[in-house]
Design a protein around this motif. Structure first.
Motif, PDB file in Angstrom:
ATOM      1  N   ILE A  73       1.077  -1.136  -0.144  1.00  0.00           N
ATOM      2  CA  ILE A  73       0.277   0.381   0.026  1.00  0.00           C
ATOM      3  C   ILE A  73       0.772   1.199   0.079  1.00  0.00           C
ATOM      4  N   LEU A  74       1.961   1.309   1.020  1.00  0.00           N
ATOM      5  CA  LEU A  74       2.531   2.391   0.772  1.00  0.00           C
ATOM      6  C   LEU A  74       3.713   2.670   0.079  1.00  0.00           C
ATOM      7  N   GLY A  75       3.909   2.174  -0.479  1.00  0.00           N
ATOM      8  CA  GLY A  75       4.604   1.723  -2.257  1.00  0.00           C
ATOM      9  C   GLY A  75       3.800   2.278  -3.317  1.00  0.00           C
ATOM     10  N   ASN A  76       2.926   2.163  -3.140  1.00  0.00           N
ATOM     11  CA  ASN A  76       2.149   2.015  -4.215  1.00  0.00           C
ATOM     12  C   ASN A  76       0.883   3.356  -4.200  1.00  0.00           C
ATOM     13  N   SER A  77       1.267   4.486  -2.831  1.00  0.00           N
ATOM     14  CA  SER A  77       0.781   5.187  -2.356  1.00  0.00           C
ATOM     15  C   SER A  77       1.072   6.549  -3.085  1.00  0.00           C
ATOM     16  N   LEU A  78       1.069   7.479  -3.614  1.00  0.00           N
ATOM     17  CA  LEU A  78       1.197   9.150  -3.679  1.00  0.00           C
ATOM     18  C   LEU A  78       0.689   9.751  -2.335  1.00  0.00           C
ATOM     19  N   MET A  79       1.486  10.651  -1.755  1.00  0.00           N
ATOM     20  CA  MET A  79       1.254  11.609  -0.933  1.00  0.00           C
ATOM     21  C   MET A  79       1.767  12.074  -0.571  1.00  0.00           C
ATOM     22  N   MET A 107      13.264  14.776  12.820  1.00  0.00           N
ATOM     23  CA  MET A 107      12.376  15.750  12.398  1.00  0.00           C
ATOM     24  C   MET A 107      12.981  15.741  11.428  1.00  0.00           C
ATOM     25  N   ARG A 108      12.231  15.654   9.763  1.00  0.00           N
ATOM     26  CA  ARG A 108      12.884  15.159   8.686  1.00  0.00           C
ATOM     27  C   ARG A 108      10.941  15.900   7.538  1.00  0.00           C
ATOM     28  N   ARG A 109      11.425  15.912   6.158  1.00  0.00           N
ATOM     29  CA  ARG A 109      10.590  15.604   5.375  1.00  0.00           C
ATOM     30  C   ARG A 109       9.939  14.629   5.341  1.00  0.00           C
ATOM     31  N   ASP A 110       8.421  14.192   5.806  1.00  0.00           N
ATOM     32  CA  ASP A 110       8.139  13.077   5.571  1.00  0.00           C
ATOM     33  C   ASP A 110       6.395  13.165   4.998  1.00  0.00           C
ATOM     34  N   ALA A 111       5.633  11.857   5.038  1.00  0.00           N
ATOM     35  CA  ALA A 111       4.439  11.874   4.402  1.00  0.00           C
ATOM     36  C   ALA A 111       3.725  12.533   5.452  1.00  0.00           C
ATOM     37  N   ARG A 112       3.337  13.610   5.345  1.00  0.00           N
ATOM     38  CA  ARG A 112       2.244  15.259   6.337  1.00  0.00           C
ATOM     39  C   ARG A 112       2.103  14.490   7.359  1.00  0.00           C
ATOM     40  N   VAL A 113       0.941  12.862   7.117  1.00  0.00           N
ATOM     41  CA  VAL A 113       0.115  12.411   7.943  1.00  0.00           C
ATOM     42  C   VAL A 113       0.367  11.808   8.590  1.00  0.00           C
ATOM     43  N   ARG A 114       2.067  11.417   8.473  1.00  0.00           N
ATOM     44  CA  ARG A 114       2.471  10.044   9.181  1.00  0.00           C
ATOM     45  C   ARG A 114       2.844  11.033  11.411  1.00  0.00           C
ATOM     46  N   ASP A 115       2.710  12.798  11.233  1.00  0.00           N
ATOM     47  CA  ASP A 115       2.524  13.268  12.321  1.00  0.00           C
ATOM     48  C   ASP A 115       1.103  13.038  12.932  1.00  0.00           C
ATOM     49  N   PHE A 116       0.272  12.258  12.363  1.00  0.00           N
ATOM     50  CA  PHE A 116      -0.776  11.910  13.216  1.00  0.00           C
ATOM     51  C   PHE A 116      -0.853  10.359  13.678  1.00  0.00           C
ATOM     52  N   ARG A 140      -8.819  21.066   9.270  1.00  0.00           N
ATOM     53  CA  ARG A 140      -9.533  20.287   8.290  1.00  0.00           C
ATOM     54  C   ARG A 140      -9.190  19.162   8.771  1.00  0.00           C
ATOM     55  N   PRO A 141     -10.021  18.184   8.639  1.00  0.00           N
ATOM     56  CA  PRO A 141     -10.518  16.710   8.638  1.00  0.00           C
ATOM     57  C   PRO A 141      -9.490  15.874   7.728  1.00  0.00           C
ATOM     58  N   LEU A 142      -9.570  15.351   7.574  1.00  0.00           N
ATOM     59  CA  LEU A 142      -8.383  13.794   7.180  1.00  0.00           C
ATOM     60  C   LEU A 142      -9.144  13.212   6.216  1.00  0.00           C
ATOM     61  N   THR A 143      -8.777  13.635   4.939  1.00  0.00           N
ATOM     62  CA  THR A 143      -9.856  12.438   4.016  1.00  0.00           C
ATOM     63  C   THR A 143      -9.712  11.115   4.225  1.00  0.00           C
ATOM     64  N   ASP A 144     -10.684  10.014   2.913  1.00  0.00           N
ATOM     65  CA  ASP A 144     -10.686   8.733   3.116  1.00  0.00           C
ATOM     66  C   ASP A 144      -9.793   8.443   2.769  1.00  0.00           C
ATOM     67  N   THR A 145      -8.488   8.686   1.891  1.00  0.00           N
ATOM     68  CA  THR A 145      -7.161   8.245   1.549  1.00  0.00           C
ATOM     69  C   THR A 145      -6.409   8.429   2.504  1.00  0.00           C
ATOM     70  N   GLU A 146      -5.746   9.467   3.631  1.00  0.00           N
ATOM     71  CA  GLU A 146      -5.288   9.303   4.596  1.00  0.00           C
ATOM     72  C   GLU A 146      -5.852   9.079   5.568  1.00  0.00           C
ATOM     73  N   ARG A 147      -6.550   8.534   5.829  1.00  0.00           N
ATOM     74  CA  ARG A 147      -7.585   7.593   7.149  1.00  0.00           C
ATOM     75  C   ARG A 147      -6.896   5.355   6.934  1.00  0.00           C
ATOM     76  N   ARG A 148      -6.939   5.754   5.325  1.00  0.00           N
ATOM     77  CA  ARG A 148      -6.221   4.454   5.018  1.00  0.00           C
ATOM     78  C   ARG A 148      -5.019   4.516   5.481  1.00  0.00           C
ATOM     79  N   LEU A 149      -4.614   5.736   4.638  1.00  0.00           N
ATOM     80  CA  LEU A 149      -2.976   5.537   5.116  1.00  0.00           C
ATOM     81  C   LEU A 149      -2.490   5.537   6.622  1.00  0.00           C
ATOM     82  N   LEU A 150      -3.592   6.434   7.264  1.00  0.00           N
ATOM     83  CA  LEU A 150      -3.039   6.155   8.764  1.00  0.00           C
ATOM     84  C   LEU A 150      -2.665   4.604   9.053  1.00  0.00           C
ATOM     85  N   GLU A 151      -3.932   4.006   8.961  1.00  0.00           N
ATOM     86  CA  GLU A 151      -3.548   2.570   8.725  1.00  0.00           C
ATOM     87  C   GLU A 151      -2.114   1.746   8.506  1.00  0.00           C
TER      88      GLU A 151
END
Length: 185
Positions: A73-79, A107-116, A140-151
């Motif tokens: 999932i992570l390897g195939n995701s744009l974030m 601290m570094r550049r990473d997937a923004r949602v990872r901070d949650f 703003r709330p998390l999008t469906d895609t961001e909620r899936r990435l959080l998983e």
């Protein structure tokens, strides 16, 4: 803010709102649009943690397959990426007359949602009103895609906790890793 800030207090909710606001400003100021490089790097990182966990017998075949699913999932995701704290949780918030943050070692550049992720898997699942307060502050709330990435970031949280808990003989961290792993789908 002063006063009682323990679990369930209005001050705790306010702290989450303020923390969300501050993190939102950091992410907005440093955001870059979606790309595949971040996902590929995270997939590689998760795979190396899985290999370490499997090598010392911390995960069984079914768990390994589940975690490898998250690698895909992570390897195939744009974030979206941004400068991330990566240990953003209450123990690193300085709450007083103004809100501050400490412990910038990761601290570094990473997937923004990872901070949650730490908040999601260490606090919010037991206290969803804090997620609401935080995201309200964030803007703003998390999008469906961001909620899936959080998983999938939960897969990283689980695996690193298992490996580090084992290595450091930290039973609480190991138990946390097991709990998060058991919640993954």
């Amino acid at each position: 803010m002063g006063g009682h800030r323990g679990p369930g207090s209005p001050e705790e909710e306010l702290a989450h709102h303020e923390a969300g606001h501050v993190l939102g400003k950091l992410h907005q100021a440093t955001a870059t649009p979606q790309g595949g490089a971040v996902g590929a790097a995270l997939a590689e990182r998760l795979q190396s943690w899985i290999d370490r966990a499997a090598h010392v017998g911390l995960i069984d075949t079914a768990e390994r397959n589940l975690l490898k699913h998250h690698v895909a999932i992570l390897g195939n995701s744009l974030m979206d990426s941004a400068i991330c704290h990566l240990d953003y949780q209450p123990r690193n918030w300085l709450i007083g007359d103004a809100f501050g943050i400490c412990d910038f070692e990761h601290m570094r550049r990473d997937a923004r949602v990872r901070d949650f992720a730490r908040l999601e898997f260490r606090r919010w699942q037991a206290a969803p009103h804090l997620r609401t307060a935080f995201l309200d502050g964030y803007g703003r709330p998390l999008t469906d895609t961001e909620r899936r990435l959080l998983e999938s970031f939960g897969a990283i949280e689980a695996t690193t906790a298992l490996v580090k808990g084992h290595k450091e003989n930290d039973l609480a961290l190991s138990a946390h890793g097991r709990t998060v792993l058991s919640r993954l789908t």
